[in-house]
Design an enzyme around this catalytic site. Structure first.
Site, PDB file in Angstrom:
ATOM      1  N   TYR A 166       0.816  -1.224   0.000  1.00  8.91           N
ATOM      2  CA  TYR A 166       0.000   0.000   0.000  1.00  8.91           C
ATOM      3  C   TYR A 166       0.846   1.269   0.000  1.00  8.91           C
ATOM      4  O   TYR A 166       2.058   1.227   0.152  1.00  8.91           O
ATOM      5  CB  TYR A 166      -1.042  -0.002   1.117  1.00  8.91           C
ATOM      6  CG  TYR A 166      -0.608  -0.089   2.557  1.00  8.91           C
ATOM      7  CD1 TYR A 166       0.663   0.186   3.002  1.00  8.91           C
ATOM      8  CD2 TYR A 166      -1.557  -0.440   3.533  1.00  8.91           C
ATOM      9  CE1 TYR A 166       1.007   0.128   4.335  1.00  8.91           C
ATOM     10  CE2 TYR A 166      -1.237  -0.507   4.871  1.00  8.91           C
ATOM     11  CZ  TYR A 166       0.056  -0.224   5.269  1.00  8.91           C
ATOM     12  OH  TYR A 166       0.377  -0.292   6.598  1.00  8.91           O
ATOM     13  N   GLU A 167       0.173   2.387  -0.233  1.00 13.00           N
ATOM     14  CA  GLU A 167       0.804   3.701  -0.435  1.00 13.00           C
ATOM     15  C   GLU A 167       1.777   3.684  -1.617  1.00 13.00           C
ATOM     16  O   GLU A 167       2.819   4.326  -1.594  1.00 13.00           O
ATOM     17  CB  GLU A 167       1.526   4.169   0.836  1.00 13.00           C
ATOM     18  CG  GLU A 167       0.647   4.341   2.036  1.00 13.00           C
ATOM     19  CD  GLU A 167      -0.549   5.256   1.781  1.00 13.00           C
ATOM     20  OE1 GLU A 167      -0.481   6.076   0.840  1.00 13.00           O
ATOM     21  OE2 GLU A 167      -1.543   5.139   2.505  1.00 13.00           O
ATOM     22  N   GLY A 168       1.418   2.975  -2.654  1.00 14.20           N
ATOM     23  CA  GLY A 168       2.267   2.844  -3.825  1.00 14.20           C
ATOM     24  C   GLY A 168       3.148   1.623  -3.664  1.00 14.20           C
ATOM     25  O   GLY A 168       4.045   1.607  -2.820  1.00 14.20           O
TER      26      GLY A 168
END
Length: 597
Positions: A440-442
């Site tokens: 997550y978050e890229g």
């Protein structure tokens, strides 16, 4: 049994001795009065909250999970009370501006706080984890009206916030986002920042999208206006609250919870917006620029989540290895079974945990100090230098920290043997909980591509050259310290080990930069290896700085241990940069086509 002890001495050693944070704060007007004693008191209170309030709820949250019923979400037993205590103690306001009710303390203390929160209870810490990013986003892009309405409540912790990006068809490719936003009052076909919208669409994987910790939740939602161009350049950002200013419930619905591998205590929601009322944040079609303020803050803290897991695994593994006796260790003079900490195979795993934790902590807190200098240093040249360092290293901290941390936590399970595979000891939960940080978050692959294409190539590698200058400075200081110390010969080879990898990284970067024009796919094939190599070199910087400072106080047992950990990192772990750079240099290595003919 799994437990958590706040690493207060290590945090103070890094802040005070390695990074000279109090001296550097003295040059930043907002923090000029923050001294070592103040920082120490903050760290002690944060550590007490993490170990006494959050850590006992970690296994509880994993076993109970969250419960969804008729659109409402109930968090695990004790989570709501812990959040109330968190707010009453003023932790949400720690690094926020006093102009909005914050305490105005440095980001380094905010990062240290979140290392301990996530080390003690990652699932619980997910709820307040995005609040500071939402605060920064609204501070930079919100209209005065939106700021007045929402910032004081976010800063105080009275309201929490989410980041709503992902849709079923749009994961990393945000250009595929379909959520629509219809302007309410449009004059001459235009809408201004702060304009009222009606938002419709669905978002998935929304951490804290619905819960019982706060009455209101501020959703920051990527949307597409009617006249939006295709792709990510057509995205706008909307603020959509759960509760409207007049007290009515907004048309935001939680349609369910995701059933996950880990982080069971964190409510990961499916959200549906049915012409929900919202307001435009920033300019139309400039939503990603506004959202990146929040995303970059979140990416640093995701890296810190990896560090938190490392610290918890490190201390529990060492503790268990001293308690567990199995077989006679090589060289033991006793016929009785030895503590497994005496077995070289186990000791090697333990020192890897020790060195990784140490190096990541140094780099995380250095990043936090550069963030504050980028914002507040009175000299423009130093502000710019700090900003460029943060820009370059943000994807490295996110991807390198989370990958090395998860794999190290997974390795730590081996210390417990078969017992580690059971729920009784807690390490299997750490393995499950830490895995998501790589996604997550890229995702880490996206971070690697961003590093090469945007942070290196787009500016002609100027950020890279400037960052290498920071490492060159540390190499110079290490050689100078080696000349002054009685046993400087022990420090000099460590500096030489870093120098070899720095030289190899410079050469690989130059070759990649020059040859990418002839082979555009080369950088994409090796991006992950390049990011990991750069991460190891910066860990080398952190270990060398630690070794230099600890060597001057090696008569103290604790500092001698720090020196041992730094030496282990430089001698055993830093060479991993070498085989990564070998991959980077293999220009002729072509990935096979798929599916095969």
């Amino acid at each position: 049994m799994w437990s958590y002890d706040p690493p207060l001495r290590a945090l103070r050693f890094v802040l005070e001795d390695l990074l000279q944070a109090p001296t550097r704060w003295a040059h930043l007007p907002p923090y000029a009065e923050v001294d070592a004693a103040t920082a120490s008191q903050v760290l002690q209170q944060a550590g007490r909250f993490a170990s006494e309030v959050l850590a006992p709820l970690n296994a509880v949250g994993d076993r109970e999970g969250c419960v969804w019923e008729a659109g409402a979400v109930r968090t695990p037993r004790g989570f709501r009370q812990a959040y109330q205590a968190y707010v009453q103690a003023g932790w949400p306001a720690l690094a926020c501006s006093p102009a909005w009710g914050g305490q105005g303390l440095p980001m380094a203390l905010h990062v240290a706080l979140h290392e301990m929160l996530h080390g003690a209870n990652h699932a619980w810490a997910m709820y307040p984890g995005l609040a500071h990013g939402a605060y920064a986003c609204l501070l930079a892009h919100g209209t005065p009206e939106l700021q007045q309405r929402y910032l004081p409540h976010i800063v105080s912790g009275q309201w929490l916030a989410t980041m709503c990006l992902t849709e079923a068809q749009a994961g990393s490719d945000l250009g595929l986002v379909r959520t629509r936003a219809e302007p309410v009052d449009v004059q001459a076909g235009a809408i201004d920042a702060g304009g009222e919208l009606r938002v419709s669409g669905s978002k998935i994987f929304i951490s804290g999208g619905e819960h019982d910790l706060t009455d209101n939740i501020v959703h920051l939602v990527l949307v597409r206006l009617p006249d939006a161009p295709a792709g990510s350049r057509g995205l706008s950002l909307a603020l959509v609250p759960k509760i409207l200013p007049d007290g009515r419930r907004n048309a935001v619905h939680c349609d369910g919870l995701e059933h996950k591998m880990g982080l069971h205590g964190s409510a990961t929601c499916v959200l549906r917006f049915d012409a929900a009322t919202g307001w435009l944040v920033g300019e139309p079609h400039r939503g990603l620029a506004a959202m990146f303020v929040m995303m970059n803050a979140a990416r640093l803290l995701v890296g810190v989540q990896g560090l938190g897991h490392l610290e918890a695994a490190r201390q529990n593994a060492w503790r268990y290895a001293h308690e567990r006796h199995q077989s006679r260790a090589p060289g033991s003079r006793s016929a009785a079974p030895s503590a497994i900490v005496e077995h070289p195979a186990v000791r090697r795993m333990l020192w890897r945990l020790e060195a990784l934790t140490q190096g990541q902590r140094v780099l995380a807190l250095a990043m936090a100090l550069w963030l504050d200098e980028a914002e507040h240093h009175p000299e423009p040249a130093l502000r710019g230098r700090a900003r460029r360092l943060v820009e370059l290293l943000t994807p490295v901290v996110k991807a390198f920290f989370t990958e090395t941390a998860h794999h190290a936590v997974d390795m730590a399970l081996q210390v417990w043997g078969g017992y580690g595979y059971l729920r009784d000891h807690g390490i299997e939960q750490a393995v499950r909980d830490s895995r998501i940080t790589m996604i997550y978050e890229g995702s880490n692959e996206i971070q690697a591509i961003d590093l090469l294409q945007r942070k290196l190539f787009e500016d002609g590698c100027h950020r890279f050259a400037e960052a290498m200058g920071v490492i060159d400075r540390e190499l110079h200081l290490a050689h100078a310290a080696a000349a002054e110390l009685d046993d400087g010969a022990a420090l000099r080879p460590l500096a030489q080990a870093v120098q070899r990898q720095v030289d190899a990284l410079r050469e690989a970067t130059a070759r990649l930069y020059i040859a990418r024009r002839d082979d555009p796919s080369w950088a994409y094939r090796v991006a992950d290896d390049y990011l990991q190599a750069l991460g190891w070199v910066w860990m080398g910087w952190a270990w060398l700085r630690t070794a230099r400072c600890a060597a001057q106080r090696r008569a103290e047992r604790w500092c001698a241990t720090q020196l041992d950990a730094a030496r282990y990192g430089l001698e055993w772990l830093l060479p991993e940069a070498g085989w990564r750079l070998q991959h980077v240099g293999r220009r002729r290595a072509v990935l096979p086509a798929w599916p095969p003919e």
